[in-house]
Design a protein around this motif. Structure first.
Motif, PDB file in Angstrom:
ATOM      1  N   UNK A  62       2.245  13.812 -10.083  1.00 32.96           N
ATOM      2  CA  UNK A  62       3.117  15.147 -10.114  1.00 32.96           C
ATOM      3  C   UNK A  62       3.804  15.175 -11.344  1.00 32.96           C
ATOM      4  N   UNK A  63       4.513  14.042 -11.909  1.00 29.29           N
ATOM      5  CA  UNK A  63       5.102  13.801 -13.153  1.00 29.29           C
ATOM      6  C   UNK A  63       4.031  14.237 -14.258  1.00 29.29           C
ATOM      7  N   UNK A  64       2.914  13.836 -14.151  1.00 34.00           N
ATOM      8  CA  UNK A  64       1.879  14.149 -15.337  1.00 34.00           C
ATOM      9  C   UNK A  64       1.726  15.634 -15.278  1.00 34.00           C
ATOM     10  N   UNK A  65       1.684  16.389 -14.027  1.00 33.02           N
ATOM     11  CA  UNK A  65       1.405  17.972 -14.054  1.00 33.02           C
ATOM     12  C   UNK A  65       2.556  18.433 -14.688  1.00 33.02           C
ATOM     13  N   UNK A  66       3.778  18.244 -14.419  1.00 32.37           N
ATOM     14  CA  UNK A  66       5.083  18.776 -14.923  1.00 32.37           C
ATOM     15  C   UNK A  66       5.115  18.519 -16.446  1.00 32.37           C
ATOM     16  N   UNK A  67       4.976  17.178 -16.859  1.00 27.48           N
ATOM     17  CA  UNK A  67       5.068  17.172 -18.178  1.00 27.48           C
ATOM     18  C   UNK A  67       4.089  17.868 -19.058  1.00 27.48           C
ATOM     19  N   UNK A  68       2.936  17.927 -18.558  1.00 28.06           N
ATOM     20  CA  UNK A  68       1.886  18.817 -19.308  1.00 28.06           C
ATOM     21  C   UNK A  68       2.344  20.214 -19.321  1.00 28.06           C
ATOM     22  N   UNK A  69       2.838  20.852 -18.084  1.00 27.87           N
ATOM     23  CA  UNK A  69       3.443  22.072 -18.318  1.00 27.87           C
ATOM     24  C   UNK A  69       4.496  22.319 -19.412  1.00 27.87           C
ATOM     25  N   UNK A  70       5.398  21.386 -19.324  1.00 26.67           N
ATOM     26  CA  UNK A  70       6.610  21.194 -20.326  1.00 26.67           C
ATOM     27  C   UNK A  70       6.176  21.391 -21.803  1.00 26.67           C
ATOM     28  N   UNK A 117       2.744  21.862  -7.503  1.00 28.22           N
ATOM     29  CA  UNK A 117       3.331  22.349  -6.335  1.00 28.22           C
ATOM     30  C   UNK A 117       2.270  21.852  -5.195  1.00 28.22           C
ATOM     31  N   UNK A 118       1.124  21.915  -5.303  1.00 28.94           N
ATOM     32  CA  UNK A 118       0.142  21.580  -4.341  1.00 28.94           C
ATOM     33  C   UNK A 118       0.253  20.055  -3.952  1.00 28.94           C
ATOM     34  N   UNK A 119       0.496  19.179  -5.020  1.00 33.87           N
ATOM     35  CA  UNK A 119       0.744  17.799  -4.876  1.00 33.87           C
ATOM     36  C   UNK A 119       1.743  17.484  -4.223  1.00 33.87           C
ATOM     37  N   UNK A 120       2.858  18.402  -4.681  1.00 24.90           N
ATOM     38  CA  UNK A 120       4.280  18.103  -3.994  1.00 24.90           C
ATOM     39  C   UNK A 120       4.433  18.300  -2.386  1.00 24.90           C
ATOM     40  N   UNK A 121       3.667  19.309  -2.029  1.00 28.24           N
ATOM     41  CA  UNK A 121       3.562  19.518  -0.555  1.00 28.24           C
ATOM     42  C   UNK A 121       2.795  18.258   0.179  1.00 28.24           C
ATOM     43  N   UNK A 122       1.713  17.841  -0.753  1.00 27.16           N
ATOM     44  CA  UNK A 122       1.370  16.718   0.160  1.00 27.16           C
ATOM     45  C   UNK A 122       1.824  15.492   0.168  1.00 27.16           C
ATOM     46  N   UNK A 123       2.569  15.266  -1.099  1.00 24.23           N
ATOM     47  CA  UNK A 123       3.671  13.939  -1.304  1.00 24.23           C
ATOM     48  C   UNK A 123       4.793  14.075  -0.251  1.00 24.23           C
ATOM     49  N   UNK A 124       5.311  15.253  -0.057  1.00 27.18           N
ATOM     50  CA  UNK A 124       6.347  15.237   1.009  1.00 27.18           C
ATOM     51  C   UNK A 124       5.758  14.740   2.282  1.00 27.18           C
ATOM     52  N   UNK A 125       4.549  15.344   2.763  1.00 28.78           N
ATOM     53  CA  UNK A 125       3.922  14.740   3.756  1.00 28.78           C
ATOM     54  C   UNK A 125       3.816  13.285   4.023  1.00 28.78           C
ATOM     55  N   UNK A 126       3.233  12.584   2.877  1.00 29.92           N
ATOM     56  CA  UNK A 126       2.954  11.239   2.607  1.00 29.92           C
ATOM     57  C   UNK A 126       4.420  10.486   2.676  1.00 29.92           C
ATOM     58  N   UNK A 147       0.859  -1.193   0.050  1.00 31.80           N
ATOM     59  CA  UNK A 147      -0.018   0.196   0.073  1.00 31.80           C
ATOM     60  C   UNK A 147       0.881   1.266   0.094  1.00 31.80           C
ATOM     61  N   UNK A 148       1.752   1.353   0.815  1.00 35.08           N
ATOM     62  CA  UNK A 148       2.731   2.443   0.964  1.00 35.08           C
ATOM     63  C   UNK A 148       3.322   2.530  -0.331  1.00 35.08           C
ATOM     64  N   UNK A 149       3.917   1.629  -1.015  1.00 38.52           N
ATOM     65  CA  UNK A 149       4.785   1.441  -2.420  1.00 38.52           C
ATOM     66  C   UNK A 149       3.651   2.178  -3.292  1.00 38.52           C
ATOM     67  N   UNK A 150       2.578   1.782  -3.287  1.00 38.19           N
ATOM     68  CA  UNK A 150       1.726   1.998  -4.258  1.00 38.19           C
ATOM     69  C   UNK A 150       1.330   3.424  -4.277  1.00 38.19           C
ATOM     70  N   UNK A 151       1.076   3.843  -2.867  1.00 40.66           N
ATOM     71  CA  UNK A 151       0.871   5.362  -2.663  1.00 40.66           C
ATOM     72  C   UNK A 151       1.784   6.147  -3.194  1.00 40.66           C
ATOM     73  N   UNK A 152       3.306   5.915  -2.812  1.00 45.21           N
ATOM     74  CA  UNK A 152       4.150   6.679  -3.355  1.00 45.21           C
ATOM     75  C   UNK A 152       4.584   6.839  -5.034  1.00 45.21           C
ATOM     76  N   UNK A 153       4.228   5.686  -5.486  1.00 44.04           N
ATOM     77  CA  UNK A 153       4.254   5.539  -6.976  1.00 44.04           C
ATOM     78  C   UNK A 153       2.932   6.327  -7.805  1.00 44.04           C
ATOM     79  N   UNK A 154       1.912   6.426  -6.947  1.00 43.40           N
ATOM     80  CA  UNK A 154       0.726   7.176  -7.652  1.00 43.40           C
ATOM     81  C   UNK A 154       1.049   8.603  -7.460  1.00 43.40           C
ATOM     82  N   UNK A 155       1.603   8.997  -6.230  1.00 42.01           N
ATOM     83  CA  UNK A 155       1.927  10.602  -5.901  1.00 42.01           C
ATOM     84  C   UNK A 155       2.599  11.077  -7.109  1.00 42.01           C
ATOM     85  N   UNK A 156       3.987  10.446  -7.183  1.00 44.72           N
ATOM     86  CA  UNK A 156       5.003  10.896  -7.971  1.00 44.72           C
ATOM     87  C   UNK A 156       4.729  10.596  -9.097  1.00 44.72           C
ATOM     88  N   UNK A 157       3.653   9.707  -9.599  1.00 44.50           N
ATOM     89  CA  UNK A 157       3.200   9.566 -11.271  1.00 44.50           C
ATOM     90  C   UNK A 157       2.322  10.788 -11.472  1.00 44.50           C
TER      91      UNK A 157
END
Length: 546
Positions: free
Chosen positions: A179-187, A228-237, A167-177
């Motif tokens: 964030x990468x989606x938002x950054x890729x769309x911005x790029x 940035x909003x999701x990065x903040x929550x990702x750091x907490x997670x 569950x922990x590993x899945x959560x990390x993967x989803x959070x980071x995925x």
């Protein structure tokens, strides 16, 4: 905190991540409702459009939270019939740990070992287990060290780490995925805007107008703000689940020391970072040496050569074993620093098992050469496998050196092409020097502000190193093109390039010839005498490209 409670906490945090997206969407809907009640219709419509633009990435982000179907890393699955000794060792260690052995063993090309489990119902029900074992570990570890590594990984099974921590590993993967989606769309948005502005500038220049400065700073702001909003929550997670993950590593280390012995566990922890660094060096300097020329080492040697290099560079590995990282690779690394782990294990009382299983771990394989060959087919891409195989490593070095010299593109090459308006060649460069135009040519090199402002001797001193380096490489390329160079392959030493001797039979001194050609009063004579390349080589070391 037990594994079950840690998994429950991770599940709550993951639900919070989903909830964050829903709250942001609800906030937008609330703003739209207030606009409907109080704003003029013209203004409200414009703000509705902005709201929709903000909602689109949020909805996309929520869809990104779905866990993608996992893909098994490339590797070579081996059955008990293929590798009986390896399977027997894994089963014995699983019994000692007190856990169910894996149902599948996959050999990989990584300096790593890992376990996985396809648990169901968020880890409440156990599932099939897999062990991933890097062949480079078998090449670099003793059997005792490998047993320590395997006991550590199997220790994760015994503590339900692989099942409930999914569950922990899945959560990390989803959070980071997400964030990468938002950054890729911005790029991508910024890239499209840049292309639009460049096209517009090209049209302006064609009409004789001045081009405008390209500015994409305000493009993709919506996606970046959400990231940035999701990065903040990702750091907490990640921080909330990090301590538990690191405790799992310490517990697995303890299981390893108990089963394989204190000394084997500590030495394995010291060895793996050294093997990892050596493997990176091997891949860059040996295995992929002929990539530019589309050449491959002999069959079975793409990974097999790593063991040969380790044997030849034992003294260098000693320093790597002593220099252990004292900090995590990142603030969010789930593994504690290696130095701390080694210190914990070495502080344990001696257990009298220092001399156990000192043979090479590669001996556990039924046929190492066959395995190394099969691993190439399992993990290398089809394009790489189509490269031409060389007869030996010397042939690979020779072919790669010819290709690299033929494709040289130094700053001096580019400066010469601009200066002469012709294809850059050594003959053209020597003519420029003989015509007394070397320092005018040097003005075409990439220069720092300080060098560009310098004059006279100061300018010559700034540009001389780049001129000397480019000239030497062009001279070596010329000799290579006429088959007048030879190279000595070595597992332990830098590449040695053999130059032809001077016409009088003395040892060729390319450095001195190049130095004379880029002196304050250039003289190309010494260099020209080397270019005919008479028979009989003289040896020198050089920074030739590898």
């Amino acid at each position: 905190m037990g594994a079950t409670l840690r998994a429950l906490r991770a599940l709550v945090l993951l639900a919070g991540f989903h909830l964050l997206g829903a709250i942001l969407l609800a906030a937008l809907a609330g703003v739209d409702y207030l606009l409907y009640l109080h704003a003029p219709s013209g203004v409200a419509v414009k703000l509705y459009v902005v709201s929709v633009l903000l909602a689109i990435p949020l909805v996309r982000g929520l869809f990104m939270l779905r866990t993608p179907k996992g893909e098994e890393p490339p590797g070579l699955p081996v059955t008990e019939a293929d590798e009986p000794a390896l399977w027997r060792t894994v089963r014995e260690l699983a019994d000692a740990v007190g856990t169910r052995p894996p149902a599948r063993i996959v050999l990989t090309a990584d300096v790593n070992a890992a376990v996985a489990e396809d648990a169901r119902l968020l880890g409440l029900l156990a599932g099939p287990r897999r062990l991933y074992l890097g062949v480079p570990l078998l090449q670099g570890l003793t059997e005792a060290q490998l047993r320590a590594v395997l006991a550590h990984e199997l220790g994760h099974y015994s503590n339900a780490d692989t099942r409930l921590a999914a569950i922990t590993v899945r959560g990390r993967a989803q959070v980071l995925r997400t964030i990468r989606h938002f950054e890729e769309r911005a790029d991508k948005s910024a890239g499209r805007e840049r292309a639009r502005q460049e096209k517009k500038n090209a049209k302006a220049l064609a009409r004789g107008k001045k081009a405008k400065e390209i500015d994409t700073r305000h493009v993709g702001l919506t996606y970046r703000a959400l990231a940035k909003i999701y990065i903040g929550y990702a750091k907490l997670y990640i921080r909330a689940t990090l301590a538990g993950s690191r405790r799992q590593e310490y517990a697995a280390d303890d299981a390893s020391a108990r089963i394989a012995g204190r000394d084997a566990t500590a030495s394995a922890l010291r060895e793996i970072p050294a093997l990892d660094a050596a493997y990176d060096f091997y891949m860059n300097s040996y295995a992929t040496l002929g990539a530019e020329a589309r050449l491959m080492p002999p069959r079975g040697e793409f990974f097999g050569g790593y063991g040969r290099m380790l044997s030849a560079r034992q003294l260098e590995l000693v320093g790597l074993r002593a220099d252990l990282p004292t900090e995590p690779s990142s603030p969010y690394d789930s593994h504690p620093p290696i130095a701390h782990r080694v210190e914990r294990i070495e502080a344990l009382p001696a257990d009298g098992r220092a001399d156990e299983a000192r043979g090479a771990a590669l001996g556990l394989l039924a046929d190492p050469d066959r395995t190394l060959t099969a691993l190439e087919d399992a993990v290398l891409t089809e394009d790489v496998l189509r490269f031409r195989r060389t007869g030996d490593w010397q042939e690979l070095l020779d072919g790669s050196m010819v290709a690299k010299f033929a494709s040289l593109d130094t700053p001096l090459h580019r400066a010469l092409a601009m200066y002469t308006k012709d294809h850059p060649s050594l003959a053209a460069l020597l003519k420029v020097i003989d015509d007394g135009q070397l320092w005018q040519l040097a003005r075409r090199l990439p220069l720092s502000d300080q060098a560009a402002e310098a004059k006279g001797r100061a300018f010559r001193e700034f540009t001389r190193p780049a001129l000397a380096d480019g000239l030497q490489r062009m001279a070596l390329a010329e000799l290579s093109a006429h088959a007048r160079l030879s190279c000595d392959f070595s597992w332990s030493e830098p590449v040695v390039v053999r130059l032809p001797p001077a016409p009088d039979g003395t040892e060729a001194d390319l450095d001195a010839a190049v130095e004379a050609a880029v002196a304050d009063h250039p003289d190309t004579g010494p260099l020209r005498t080397l270019l005919p390349a008479p028979q009989g080589p003289a040896t020198r070391e050089t920074d030739a490209p590898r």
